[in-house]
Design a protein around this motif. Sequence first.
Motif, mmCIF file in Angstrom:
data_model
loop_
_atom_site.group_PDB
_atom_site.id
_atom_site.type_symbol
_atom_site.label_atom_id
_atom_site.label_comp_id
_atom_site.label_asym_id
_atom_site.label_seq_id
_atom_site.Cartn_x
_atom_site.Cartn_y
_atom_site.Cartn_z
ATOM 1 N N VAL A 46 -8.991 -53.771 0.180
ATOM 2 C CA VAL A 46 -8.402 -52.674 -0.591
ATOM 3 C C VAL A 46 -9.459 -52.039 -1.504
ATOM 4 C CG1 VAL A 46 -6.395 -51.904 -1.926
ATOM 5 C CG2 VAL A 46 -6.198 -53.899 -0.447
ATOM 6 N N SER A 60 -5.394 -44.242 20.031
ATOM 7 C CA SER A 60 -3.965 -44.526 19.848
ATOM 8 C C SER A 60 -3.396 -44.991 21.183
ATOM 9 C CB SER A 60 -3.221 -43.271 19.368
ATOM 10 O OG SER A 60 -1.836 -43.535 19.273
ATOM 11 N N TYR A 82 -6.036 -45.872 23.965
ATOM 12 C CA TYR A 82 -6.602 -47.197 24.248
ATOM 13 C C TYR A 82 -5.776 -47.990 25.260
ATOM 14 C CZ TYR A 82 -3.382 -49.016 20.578
ATOM 15 O OH TYR A 82 -2.291 -49.330 19.819
HETATM 16 N N1 LIG Z 1 -8.426 -55.403 4.305
HETATM 17 C C1 LIG Z 1 -7.643 -54.583 3.612
HETATM 18 O O1 LIG Z 1 -7.861 -54.302 2.448
HETATM 19 C C2 LIG Z 1 -6.480 -53.956 4.306
HETATM 20 C C3 LIG Z 1 -5.764 -52.922 3.688
HETATM 21 C C4 LIG Z 1 -4.742 -52.308 4.403
HETATM 22 C C5 LIG Z 1 -4.441 -52.758 5.688
HETATM 23 N N2 LIG Z 1 -5.137 -53.783 6.217
HETATM 24 C C6 LIG Z 1 -4.886 -54.247 7.570
HETATM 25 O O2 LIG Z 1 -5.232 -53.174 8.452
HETATM 26 C C7 LIG Z 1 -4.350 -53.180 9.550
HETATM 27 C C8 LIG Z 1 -3.653 -51.835 9.606
HETATM 28 O O3 LIG Z 1 -2.797 -51.734 8.481
HETATM 29 P P1 LIG Z 1 -1.837 -50.483 8.301
HETATM 30 O O4 LIG Z 1 -1.018 -50.723 7.094
HETATM 31 O O5 LIG Z 1 -2.605 -49.241 8.452
HETATM 32 O O6 LIG Z 1 -0.919 -50.683 9.603
HETATM 33 P P2 LIG Z 1 0.195 -49.785 10.219
HETATM 34 O O7 LIG Z 1 0.404 -48.540 9.419
HETATM 35 O O8 LIG Z 1 1.367 -50.642 10.513
HETATM 36 O O9 LIG Z 1 -0.499 -49.319 11.588
HETATM 37 C C9 LIG Z 1 -0.312 -49.985 12.774
HETATM 38 C C10 LIG Z 1 -0.933 -49.130 13.897
HETATM 39 O O10 LIG Z 1 -2.107 -49.765 14.374
HETATM 40 C C11 LIG Z 1 -2.319 -49.403 15.707
HETATM 41 N N3 LIG Z 1 -2.662 -50.554 16.554
HETATM 42 C C12 LIG Z 1 -1.937 -51.646 16.820
HETATM 43 N N4 LIG Z 1 -2.585 -52.426 17.696
HETATM 44 C C13 LIG Z 1 -3.750 -51.801 17.970
HETATM 45 C C14 LIG Z 1 -4.854 -52.081 18.824
HETATM 46 N N5 LIG Z 1 -4.882 -53.162 19.611
HETATM 47 N N6 LIG Z 1 -5.876 -51.196 18.854
HETATM 48 C C15 LIG Z 1 -5.867 -50.097 18.095
HETATM 49 N N7 LIG Z 1 -4.839 -49.765 17.274
HETATM 50 C C16 LIG Z 1 -3.810 -50.621 17.225
HETATM 51 C C17 LIG Z 1 -1.065 -48.736 16.222
HETATM 52 O O11 LIG Z 1 -1.380 -47.348 16.323
HETATM 53 P P3 LIG Z 1 -0.900 -46.471 17.575
HETATM 54 O O12 LIG Z 1 0.595 -46.443 17.484
HETATM 55 O O13 LIG Z 1 -1.542 -45.154 17.340
HETATM 56 O O14 LIG Z 1 -1.378 -47.161 18.819
HETATM 57 C C18 LIG Z 1 -0.058 -49.029 15.110
HETATM 58 O O15 LIG Z 1 0.884 -48.004 14.965
HETATM 59 C C19 LIG Z 1 -3.422 -54.382 9.367
HETATM 60 O O16 LIG Z 1 -3.958 -55.494 10.023
HETATM 61 C C20 LIG Z 1 -3.456 -54.602 7.861
HETATM 62 O O17 LIG Z 1 -3.134 -55.921 7.493
HETATM 63 C C21 LIG Z 1 -6.131 -54.391 5.549
#
Ligand SMILES: NC(=O)c1ccc[n+]([C@@H]2O[C@H](COP(=O)([O-])OP(=O)(O)OC[C@H]3O[C@@H](n4cnc5c(N)ncnc54)[C@H](OP(=O)(O)O)[C@@H]3O)[C@@H](O)[C@H]2O)c1
Length: 340
Positions: free
Chosen positions: A289, A194, A214
């Motif tokens: 998903v 985080s 990180y």
């Molecule tokens: N492929 C799929 O099926 C799928 C499904 C869901 C989500 N996703 C993708 O997965 C990602 C996360 O989605 P989410 O909905 O969980 O997002 P989210 O709840 O908005 O989470 C964002 C968090 O990611 C962390 N972060 C940001 N930049 C980072 C980095 N450089 N290194 C490590 N951690 C970082 C931060 O955590 P900290 O505040 O702790 O630093 C931030 O709070 C997005 O890109 C989303 O589009 C893909």
Amino acid sequence: MKRYQINSPSGLDAMQLAEVDEPTLGPFDVMVDMKAWSLNYRDLGMPSGGYYRNDKVKKNPPLVPLSDGAGEVIAVGDSVTRFKVGDRVAGIFFQNWLGGELSDPQISSALGGAIDGLLSERVALHEDGLVHTPSHLSFAESATLPCAGVTAWQTLTLGHLQPGQSVLALGTGGVSVFALQFAKMFGARVIITSSSDEKLTQARALGANDTINYKTCPNWHERVLELTNGVGVDNVIEVGGAGTLEKSLNAARTSGRVSLIGVLTGMPAQNPSPMMTLFKRLTVQGIYVGSRDMFEAMNRAIEVNQFHPVIDRTFAFEDVRSAYQYLGGGKHFGKVVIER
Ligand SMILES: NC(=O)c1ccc[n+]([C@@H]2O[C@H](COP(=O)([O-])OP(=O)(O)OC[C@H]3O[C@@H](n4cnc5c(N)ncnc54)[C@H](OP(=O)(O)O)[C@@H]3O)[C@@H](O)[C@H]2O)c1
């Protein structure tokens, strides 16, 4: 009834609360009185049409946003067999991906992207596009499951995670916190990163075995190797994309797995060398998903283990804009929810 709709791909200001007719009920449809929704990172890109493919807001606006929501069944069509009035339900992310492998037509059935989503007081969905929610969960908790929950579930189960194996989760957003909780449920070791020490303390309270900031430890992959006696982890929850992939490949063990899920650091600007994947015999798996079968399997595990998702903050239906802004600010740990 009221629903939110994005009238053009021009940003959050183009999202408005509209007064529209109640949905009509076809013979196989289920009418749901929506009670709660959750936001995902993808939803931040929708109002500007910045999402990857099958984007209704660009091709055929308006778009009703959000894939994730839960509510109560208030009417069913004459031919419906899966649900009855009073059931508690949630929508599935891909309305047509019920089981088996994902195919293009199923991708075109993604709620709140390719087709209208759920941010509406009432919705009528085909009975195939819903699941019963775990009986011990509130509507707010159930609303966190369809995207982030199923994504984390598919990632760990496709990798056949075993007790005693190790998982590296990047960041503390929705997907990563679900991955942390599920991995602990499976008896695995979790290392999580985080940008915030406070969030890492929260992660430890949820069972994380090791934590890495990180920001203060930019070479976090080296720390992962130290923590695993130079071996690396079994499964990396790769949500960072271009900016983190190389390090994630480094952090995985030989013959390990890197699950490609997200693009938090932006779309690919650089390609990691294929050599790391080859020499370490890694499985690099794209995750999108999951299917209804996966959702139902996850719900069974959630119910048996009396699992509760982590909700960071809840906003009122009238205050959706603030929920989007809060998610965009990145201060959350786990899920951001809307309730009515
Ligand atoms: N492929 C799929 O099926 C799928 C499904 C869901 C989500 N996703 C993708 O997965 C990602 C996360 O989605 P989410 O909905 O969980 O997002 P989210 O709840 O908005 O989470 C964002 C968090 O990611 C962390 N972060 C940001 N930049 C980072 C980095 N450089 N290194 C490590 N951690 C970082 C931060 O955590 P900290 O505040 O702790 O630093 C931030 O709070 C997005 O890109 C989303 O589009 C893909």
